[in-house]
Design a protein around this motif. Structure first.
Motif, PDB file in Angstrom:
ATOM      1  N   VAL A  53       0.878  -1.168   0.000  1.00 37.59           N
ATOM      2  CA  VAL A  53       0.000   0.000   0.000  1.00 37.59           C
ATOM      3  C   VAL A  53       0.914   1.216   0.000  1.00 37.59           C
ATOM      4  CG1 VAL A  53      -1.806   1.258   1.215  1.00 37.59           C
ATOM      5  CG2 VAL A  53      -1.815  -1.248   1.195  1.00 37.59           C
ATOM      6  N   CYS A  88      -0.277   2.999  -9.733  1.00 32.50           N
ATOM      7  CA  CYS A  88      -0.690   1.667  -9.292  1.00 32.50           C
ATOM      8  C   CYS A  88      -1.147   0.779 -10.443  1.00 32.50           C
ATOM      9  CB  CYS A  88      -1.800   1.775  -8.250  1.00 32.50           C
ATOM     10  SG  CYS A  88      -1.260   2.452  -6.663  1.00 32.50           S
ATOM     11  N   MET A  96      -1.203  -0.769  -4.339  1.00 37.04           N
ATOM     12  CA  MET A  96      -2.496  -0.241  -3.897  1.00 37.04           C
ATOM     13  C   MET A  96      -2.283   1.132  -3.281  1.00 37.04           C
ATOM     14  SD  MET A  96      -4.139  -3.712  -2.275  1.00 37.04           S
ATOM     15  CE  MET A  96      -4.227  -5.207  -3.279  1.00 37.04           C
ATOM     16  N   ALA A  98      -2.929   4.683  -1.053  1.00 40.36           N
ATOM     17  CA  ALA A  98      -3.447   5.384   0.132  1.00 40.36           C
ATOM     18  C   ALA A  98      -3.666   6.827  -0.299  1.00 40.36           C
ATOM     19  CB  ALA A  98      -2.461   5.301   1.296  1.00 40.36           C
ATOM     20  N   PHE A 122      -8.746   2.961  -3.934  1.00 41.35           N
ATOM     21  CA  PHE A 122      -7.693   3.012  -2.935  1.00 41.35           C
ATOM     22  C   PHE A 122      -8.110   2.282  -1.660  1.00 41.35           C
ATOM     23  CE2 PHE A 122      -5.602   7.181  -4.615  1.00 41.35           C
ATOM     24  CZ  PHE A 122      -5.196   6.505  -5.748  1.00 41.35           C
ATOM     25  N   LYS A 123      -7.110   1.840  -0.911  1.00 42.05           N
ATOM     26  CA  LYS A 123      -7.343   1.007   0.268  1.00 42.05           C
ATOM     27  C   LYS A 123      -7.185   1.757   1.583  1.00 42.05           C
ATOM     28  CE  LYS A 123      -8.074  -2.496  -2.370  1.00 42.05           C
ATOM     29  NZ  LYS A 123      -9.476  -2.960  -2.556  1.00 42.05           N
ATOM     30  N   CYS A 315      -2.199  -6.819   8.325  1.00 40.92           N
ATOM     31  CA  CYS A 315      -2.261  -5.887   7.202  1.00 40.92           C
ATOM     32  C   CYS A 315      -3.555  -6.091   6.426  1.00 40.92           C
ATOM     33  CB  CYS A 315      -1.054  -6.074   6.282  1.00 40.92           C
ATOM     34  SG  CYS A 315       0.543  -5.838   7.094  1.00 40.92           S
ATOM     35  N   TYR A 319      -6.340  -2.993   6.224  1.00 34.19           N
ATOM     36  CA  TYR A 319      -6.718  -2.414   4.933  1.00 34.19           C
ATOM     37  C   TYR A 319      -7.998  -3.012   4.349  1.00 34.19           C
ATOM     38  CZ  TYR A 319      -2.230  -0.052   4.955  1.00 34.19           C
ATOM     39  OH  TYR A 319      -1.176   0.755   5.295  1.00 34.19           O
TER      40      TYR A 319
END
Length: 322
Positions: A53, A88, A96, A98, A122-123, A315, A319
């Motif tokens: 991420v 990405c 991924m 942020a 987005f995560k 993780c 996320y």
């Protein structure tokens, strides 16, 4: 207007340190490759990282000027997120995003957070932990943003960086980069943690996940112990809305990142458990152990189950990955 960011960190003496010399050597290939998505993926392969991420380095300073024009700040965030989306696309299954949001006008942050999640995929959403325009994070004006992140089921990641035109605890040590960098990351994150766990934000938003990232983890047990102690003594007056001890909110909703060679992680795990920690290689910063960050972490005195939790399972939970 001529304002320089990061502030106060243009000390050329740091260029002469062993750390910077190693940094220039280790990252030479990636720098020559333009820090492209392909270079990012090559670095992940070399380190043994499957999924990343992406948080910024230079991007941490884009909105780090107190009193910025809100419209400009929102436009910068939108432009950065457009660029990150394209980045990405180098491999969306492994890279991924942020998303950046502007804290200068909360309505703008809500709109951009929704776009980041629903349109860009987005995560996470990130902001710096430094207070903006004199407002602490429990200021009522931020409530729409916390509600939106709850609704979107996406976590908030606080990420600090050395030097800002915002209030920062390391400022008193400028221009000594050694002392400034020692304190700015963990202490700024500790202040944000106190605000979220002790001022009712997580009581009002029980589904909000918050990460205090790239600042070590071993400071947190003491901060939470002290916060609990003061809640027991003074909470009936100063925190009457809390129905749980501050550390309970942390253990329910918060995460910390552990550095690859942070030996005191054993103490943090003993006090907080192993389900609140996530891992980062810190690539491509000078203090990363790249390309041996994962190997260094695997040498820490933790059980295999705890290592798996920190490297992967936590993780995934933070996320919201599937």
């Amino acid at each position: 207007d001529g304002t320089l960011v990061p502030a106060g960190t243009q000390d050329q003496r740091r260029r002469a340190t062993k750390e910077m010399a190693r940094c220039e050597q280790v990252y030479q290939k990636y720098s020559r490759g333009g820090w492209s998505p392909r270079m990012q993926l090559e670095a992940m392969d070399e380190e043994g990282v499957d999924v990343s991420v992406i948080y910024p380095t230079r991007g941490l300073y884009a909105l780090a000027i107190d009193g910025m024009d809100p419209g400009l700040a929102a436009a910068i965030a939108r432009a950065y997120n457009n660029w990150l989306y394209d980045f990405c696309q180098g491999n969306p299954q492994r890279l991924m995003g942020a998303g950046m949001v502007s804290p200068f006008r909360v309505d703008d942050a809500v709109v951009e957070a929704r776009r980041c999640v629903t349109e860009l995929g987005f995560k996470a959403i990130f902001i710096r932990p430094n207070p903006v325009n004199g407002r602490n994070w429990y200021d009522p004006s931020y409530e729409p943003l916390w509600s939106a992140l709850e609704e979107l089921a996406v976590p908030l990641g606080f990420h600090e960086g050395q030097g800002a035109r915002l209030p920062q605890v390391g400022d008193r040590f400028n221009p000594n980069a050694m002392l400034l960098h020692t304190v700015c990351h963990p202490f700024e994150q500790a202040l944000a943690l106190v605000a979220f766990c002790g001022a009712g934000i997580l009581e009002r938003h029980p589904r909000l996940r918050v990460g205090f990232l790239e600042a070590n983890c071993s400071w947190a047990p003491f901060v939470l112990w002290r916060l609990d102690e003061h809640w027991e003594r003074l909470g009936s007056v100063y925190a009457p809305e809390l129905t749980l001890a501050p550390s309970r909110y942390f253990k329910r909703q918060c995460y910390l990142s552990v550095e690859c060679d942070e030996e005191l992680v054993t103490d943090a795990v003993g006090h907080l458990g192993d389900d609140r920690l996530v891992f980062s290689t810190d690539f491509p910063h000078p203090d990363s152990r790249f390309p041996g960050a994962v190997d260094a972490f695997l040498r820490l005195p933790l059980s295999e189950t705890r290592k798996r939790n920190i490297l992967w399972d936590n993780c995934v939970a933070f996320y919201g990955l599937t």
